[in-house]
Design a protein around this motif. Structure first.
Motif, mmCIF file in Angstrom:
data_model
loop_
_atom_site.group_PDB
_atom_site.id
_atom_site.type_symbol
_atom_site.label_atom_id
_atom_site.label_comp_id
_atom_site.label_asym_id
_atom_site.label_seq_id
_atom_site.Cartn_x
_atom_site.Cartn_y
_atom_site.Cartn_z
ATOM 1 N N LYS A 92 2.811 -8.177 -0.775
ATOM 2 C CA LYS A 92 2.404 -6.809 -1.016
ATOM 3 C C LYS A 92 3.049 -6.257 -2.294
ATOM 4 C CE LYS A 92 1.155 -2.519 -0.366
ATOM 5 N NZ LYS A 92 -0.228 -2.103 -0.631
ATOM 6 N N GLY A 93 2.200 -5.708 -3.195
ATOM 7 C CA GLY A 93 2.701 -5.081 -4.398
ATOM 8 C C GLY A 93 2.972 -6.021 -5.553
ATOM 9 N N ARG A 110 -1.545 -10.296 1.570
ATOM 10 C CA ARG A 110 -0.526 -9.350 2.032
ATOM 11 C C ARG A 110 0.120 -9.811 3.351
ATOM 12 N NH1 ARG A 110 -5.025 -6.779 -1.072
ATOM 13 N NH2 ARG A 110 -4.048 -5.235 -2.427
ATOM 14 N N ALA A 164 6.014 -8.752 2.632
ATOM 15 C CA ALA A 164 6.309 -7.498 1.951
ATOM 16 C C ALA A 164 7.814 -7.307 1.868
ATOM 17 C CB ALA A 164 5.667 -6.319 2.669
ATOM 18 N N ARG A 195 10.557 -4.592 2.068
ATOM 19 C CA ARG A 195 10.697 -3.242 2.588
ATOM 20 C C ARG A 195 12.106 -2.721 2.355
ATOM 21 N NH1 ARG A 195 6.331 -0.606 3.542
ATOM 22 N NH2 ARG A 195 7.298 0.539 5.260
ATOM 23 N N TRP A 224 2.255 0.149 7.482
ATOM 24 C CA TRP A 224 3.397 -0.081 6.610
ATOM 25 C C TRP A 224 3.163 0.667 5.297
ATOM 26 C CZ3 TRP A 224 7.365 -3.326 8.388
ATOM 27 C CH2 TRP A 224 7.060 -4.098 9.521
ATOM 28 N N LYS A 247 3.167 1.988 1.680
ATOM 29 C CA LYS A 247 3.704 1.330 0.493
ATOM 30 C C LYS A 247 4.841 2.112 -0.150
ATOM 31 C CE LYS A 247 -0.106 3.174 -2.276
ATOM 32 N NZ LYS A 247 -1.323 2.780 -3.030
ATOM 33 N N SER A 248 4.937 3.400 0.149
ATOM 34 C CA SER A 248 6.014 4.213 -0.411
ATOM 35 C C SER A 248 7.377 3.831 0.136
ATOM 36 C CB SER A 248 5.753 5.695 -0.128
ATOM 37 O OG SER A 248 5.723 5.932 1.272
ATOM 38 N N ALA A 262 6.350 -1.750 -4.366
ATOM 39 C CA ALA A 262 4.920 -1.705 -4.659
ATOM 40 C C ALA A 262 4.754 -1.243 -6.099
ATOM 41 C CB ALA A 262 4.181 -0.771 -3.707
ATOM 42 N N GLU A 277 2.994 0.987 -7.397
ATOM 43 C CA GLU A 277 2.904 2.427 -7.568
ATOM 44 C C GLU A 277 4.213 3.006 -8.109
ATOM 45 O OE1 GLU A 277 1.292 6.162 -4.921
ATOM 46 O OE2 GLU A 277 2.528 4.659 -3.922
ATOM 47 N N GLN A 321 -1.713 -4.308 4.280
ATOM 48 C CA GLN A 321 -2.635 -3.531 3.463
ATOM 49 C C GLN A 321 -2.236 -2.045 3.473
ATOM 50 O OE1 GLN A 321 -3.648 -5.858 5.658
ATOM 51 N NE2 GLN A 321 -4.556 -7.366 4.289
ATOM 52 N N ASP A 322 -2.798 -1.287 2.538
ATOM 53 C CA ASP A 322 -2.466 0.139 2.449
ATOM 54 C C ASP A 322 -2.950 0.919 3.664
ATOM 55 O OD1 ASP A 322 -1.207 -0.178 0.043
ATOM 56 O OD2 ASP A 322 -2.902 0.499 -1.161
#
Length: 274
Positions: A13-14, A35, A38, A40, A56, A58-59, A63, A65, A143-144
């Motif tokens: 992820k990301g 994905r 991840a 975390r 989950w 993404k913030s 990620a 973003e 996934q988001d």
């Protein structure tokens, strides 16, 4: 006739995508190998719940973003052998199997990379360190959206966005699983009902509202394109949307639902709407 032009999966992820000749769609409607891992934050190692499904956000982990420098890493993941390889500027950073020792090394190397990146201060916030690598390398789950979905966009939409931006943008910015050719720009935003890709049938769900991850150049990690405001002010969309979510027919959205038939999508497959 629209056709599949490119296929991608994102094992971590990301992180960067792997381009594939074919993708396996699981009976739960998600892409196999997509994905499945991840990174975390320390205070977010357990999922939240949304509509009875694990979620989950993404913030609460690494990620694009918030950590655009991740785009400069290249990830190769062997789904069969559970082997992860990460390089940066053609130099090997880590090459391990996903056993306890390998997972610890991945966390160590990725943490060091982020702490040496322009976004290092973000990891200094309370509750973020130590990072945790979650996921079994098998189950697609980060996934988001809690439901998952297959994501798709058209080459023509990206070309239209490039024209509005005055610069060429890469399909990889949008982190879709499926890229199609032969459709008009923004057509996918109006899809409704059934979408058939090869032998698989999906239902068109919502359009994809984009985030700051799309501003990051997928090679340099530099935020060099104002995608969000261009989609609204330049293109004139009511929201910064590009692409569509697809739900495999037969999947209802309940916990661990595997009601879909599943199958394989291949580059060159025809795409039929309605």
């Amino acid at each position: 006739m629209p056709r599949v032009a490119a296929l991608y999966r994102h094992p971590i992820k990301g992180f960067t995508p792997e381009q594939c000749d074919e993708l396996t769609i699981q009976p739960d409607g998600r892409v196999a190998g997509d994905r499945v891992l991840a990174f975390r934050f320390a205070d977010a190692t357990e999922p939240e719940q949304r509509d009875g499904l694990d979620y989950w956000p993404k913030s609460k982990g690494l990620a694009l973003e918030s950590f655009p420098s991740l785009a400069t890493l290249r990830v190769a993941f062997d789904h069969e052998t559970q082997h992860v390889r990460i390089t940066h500027d053609d130099s090997l950073l880590v090459d391990v199997v996903l056993d306890d020792e390998g997972r610890a090394e991945l966390v160590e190397i990725v943490t060091a990379f982020v702490l040496d990146s322009p976004e290092w201060k973000l990891l200094q916030r309370e509750g973020r360190l130590p990072l945790a690598l979650v996921g079994d390398g098998e189950r697609s789950r980060f996934q988001d959206r809690a439901r998952g979905f297959v994501s798709v966009h058209s080459e023509a939409s990206v070309d239209a966005l490039s024209a509005a931006l005055g610069q060429t943008v890469d399909d990889r910015r949008f982190r879709s699983n499926v890229v199609i050719e032969g459709a008009d720009a923004w057509d996918e935003l109006a899809w409704a009902g059934e979408v058939r890709i090869g032998d698989l049938r999906f239902t068109a769900e919502g359009p994809i509202v984009r985030c700051l991850a799309t501003h990051a150049n997928p090679d340099t990690g530099i935020r060099d394109a104002k995608v969000l405001t261009t989609l609204t002010r330049g293109v004139g969309l009511p929201e910064p949307t590009l692409g569509r979510l697809l739900l495999l027919n037969g999947v209802t959205g309940s916990v661990d639902d595997t009601g879909g038939a599943g199958g394989v999508i291949r580059v060159g497959d025809e795409v039929t709407i309605g």
